[in-house]
Structures are given as C-alpha cells and as structure tokens.
Design a protein around this motif. Sequence first.
Motif, PDB file in Angstrom:
ATOM      1  N   UNK A  43       0.873  -1.317  -0.066  1.00 45.24           N
ATOM      2  CA  UNK A  43      -0.007  -0.104  -0.194  1.00 45.24           C
ATOM      3  C   UNK A  43       0.770   1.324   0.012  1.00 45.24           C
ATOM      4  N   UNK A  44       1.901   1.282   0.661  1.00 47.08           N
ATOM      5  CA  UNK A  44       2.807   2.318   0.842  1.00 47.08           C
ATOM      6  C   UNK A  44       3.571   2.627  -0.525  1.00 47.08           C
ATOM      7  N   UNK A  45       3.828   1.559  -1.313  1.00 49.15           N
ATOM      8  CA  UNK A  45       4.329   1.771  -2.475  1.00 49.15           C
ATOM      9  C   UNK A  45       3.378   2.312  -3.750  1.00 49.15           C
ATOM     10  N   UNK A  46       2.072   1.897  -3.430  1.00 45.86           N
ATOM     11  CA  UNK A  46       1.273   2.285  -4.596  1.00 45.86           C
ATOM     12  C   UNK A  46       0.773   3.840  -4.300  1.00 45.86           C
ATOM     13  N   UNK A  47       0.764   4.264  -3.035  1.00 48.01           N
ATOM     14  CA  UNK A  47       0.562   5.515  -2.675  1.00 48.01           C
ATOM     15  C   UNK A  47       1.795   6.573  -2.896  1.00 48.01           C
ATOM     16  N   UNK A  49       4.078   5.974  -5.386  1.00 47.08           N
ATOM     17  CA  UNK A  49       4.010   6.382  -6.809  1.00 47.08           C
ATOM     18  C   UNK A  49       2.911   6.955  -7.490  1.00 47.08           C
ATOM     19  N   UNK A  50       1.910   7.394  -6.731  1.00 48.16           N
ATOM     20  CA  UNK A  50       0.828   8.234  -7.201  1.00 48.16           C
ATOM     21  C   UNK A  50       1.075   9.645  -6.588  1.00 48.16           C
ATOM     22  N   UNK A  51       2.324   9.959  -6.048  1.00 50.57           N
ATOM     23  CA  UNK A  51       2.511  11.118  -5.549  1.00 50.57           C
ATOM     24  C   UNK A  51       2.525  11.684  -4.111  1.00 50.57           C
ATOM     25  N   UNK A  52       1.872  10.420  -3.241  1.00 44.93           N
ATOM     26  CA  UNK A  52       1.920  10.981  -1.728  1.00 44.93           C
ATOM     27  C   UNK A  52       3.468  10.913  -1.181  1.00 44.93           C
ATOM     28  N   UNK A  53       3.274  11.686  -0.091  1.00 41.84           N
ATOM     29  CA  UNK A  53       4.535  11.410   0.495  1.00 41.84           C
ATOM     30  C   UNK A  53       4.483  10.606   1.740  1.00 41.84           C
TER      31      UNK A  53
END
Length: 389
Positions: A43-47, A49-53
């Motif tokens: 989940x952290x990886x997906x977020x 690579x969608x621009x989340x810090x």
Amino acid sequence: MDAIDTEDADQLVATPEVEPVGRFRIYLGAMPGVGKTCAMLDEGFRRFHRGADVVVGFVETHGRDYTASLVRDLPVLARRRGTYRGRPAEEFDLEAALARKPEVILVDELAHTNVPGLGAHAKRYEDVATLLEAGISVITTLNVQHIESVAALVEDLLGVPVRERVPDAVVRAADQIELIDSSPQALRRRLLHGHVYPPDRIEWALEHYFTTRNLTVLRELALRFVADSQVPTPTLAVASRARWQAILETKERYLAGVTLSAASPRVLRRAARMALRSHADLYALFVHPDEYDPTRDAPRLDALRTLAADLGAILIERDGSDIATLLVDEARARQVTQIVVGASRRRRIDEILHGSVLNRLLRLAGPVGIDVHVIGVRDYDPSPDEFNG
C-alpha cells in the motif's frame, strides 16, 4: 484476504457511499507470516508512486528476503541506534519522524515494546498516537493475540503467554482495520517452504505454536474481532435528532462488577469482549471494601484502573457495603442493560449466614429489565500477576 487495491479505493472516494481511506489503518493478522507487513509495504508503494509523501518509519523483515524486497524505492527513515544490556539495538526514531513529518508513515508491529532508553515511549502504539496527534497518517500491523481483550482468551485456549498487548481503545481508534487472512493449511505450507522462519526453527514451530488447532483458533478470533468491529457510526447529518436519541436509548451497555480478587481481570476482559460484539459501552464498578488497606491494596487497584482504561471501560468507584444495590443503582443511572459479575467463591455456610450477593443482585435486576451474566472463574493464584497481564 488480499489487500484492497488502494488506487481503486481512491477512485471511489467521490462516491457518497464509500468512505475515504482513514488516517490510521491497521493490517490485522491471526499469526506471524500471513502477509501483514507485505500488505502494508504494497500500500505504501502504491501511494508513493501516485505522488503521496510516504516514508518507511520501521519495518521488521525478520530476515525474509521477499519482505525486504518490497521496500523497493520507498524512502526509509534512519533507525535510532544504541545498546541494551551490552548488545547493539535499533528502534523507530519518533523524533526524526516528527521532524520529517511525511504525509503517510509505515510503522510495523504496533504491539512492540521499545528498547528502554531508545524510545520516547515504552510502547510503539504510544509512538503511533504521537504521530497521529501531529497530523501524520499511519499504516501499521498487528496480530490479534496482542489485543488486550483477546490476549487472556488466547492464553486460556492455547496455553501460550501473551506479554505484549495493545489496549482495545487504541485498536478501536483505527479508521480502518483490514484482515490479512490465511487458512491454517496455507500458512503451514508457507512455513514448510521457509517463508516464515529460518530452516532451524521450522520443525519446532510446526509441532508447537503453528499447529493446525492453534492456527484455527487464532483465525477464528481474528475473523470474529474484525466482524464485531464493523459498526456504522450514525451522525446527525444522516439521522434526525429523534432517531439518534432512539439509537442511544436502545443501545446495549455493559457494567462489570469488579473487586480486588485475582479473578476480576478475567471478568473485566470477558465483559469487554461481550461489549465489543454488541458495539456497546462498557463500565466497571469497584466498591471499596470495609477492609481496604491502601498500603496493601493500592497496587492492585491501580492495576485494575489501568486494565479498565486499556479495555476502553469507564471505572466507577463507590463506597458502601450493599454491593448488589450499588450495581443495580449504577446500572439504572447509566441505562445499562447487562451486568457482568464473577461467580461467587464464598463458602456455602457464609452465604447462608450472611446472604448471597449474586442472589440479591438477581432479585434486584430482574424487575427493572437488566440481564445478569455470571462468569465462571478458575482457582487463581492470588498473586498480582493476573492484574499486570
């Protein structure tokens, strides 16, 4: 069960029927090795690579290469290093995380006890609470046996001590709890293939903790906890004041009668599980006995207060000698529907000469529509260990 695809979830945020991902998310498992840490990293990886810090605050790989590979290119916060009893030690660096202040931080193993002197707090769940207060979203992991109200039941059923525990109130504060499920057979296969423990520990684990019976019991507890936790939260925005008041009036409420006996923690934990299944408020009543000795009894009373707080119960303290009347009066004042007490361990002759508190409680509670649950208690060693959990 597999982790929810967060990208799909984000696309649904605009739909009124679907709630956005919460600030505090727990991946819950029945046992080590089911894939909680992997789901958290995915989940952290997906977020990220969608621009989340997103920052990896602390991940425990337990030497598993596959788990370590899932960190990929995520930014990783440096650990706080030191020594403990002459050996190198590492911990999550809370101060560094607060200074970095990412949008989302991944912090593994919510029940972990911090190495003395290396952490700002004794427990990692306290670190997580500080992060949330600072406005940082947290994704974490937890095994079901570490939840306070479940831990004693695991010890009873499996005969395995549970030393690290997380208060129910902390777990209930999560915006989302997602169960990472695995059948006992599938988990044992993963263990055999070396995906959970190193080769020298596999045979022992299969014959002891990872038996099919133990895995089945823990899986059932995890499934039940998650199912019991799914309760809608009506608000005045979606319900009229009259309807909301009706919900409050018909809601179950539990009151546990507790004493300084070593059986009271069992009664209180059982009441907490009952309250959770009914999505009910939980109170506990302690009546100061005439023979109360502050020097002798204060440590046990303090431990009882701590346990009540950990279970999300409101502990009420009263003076008096008529325990049954005090229980019923307190129940009526708080609109309690269920009273939970432990079975009497008094001698029959004492009950004949001085009366039975339980019989009097049943006579008083019945006419006012309050149910009474009597919890069986074992022969306890009257040491304070049961209070300290």
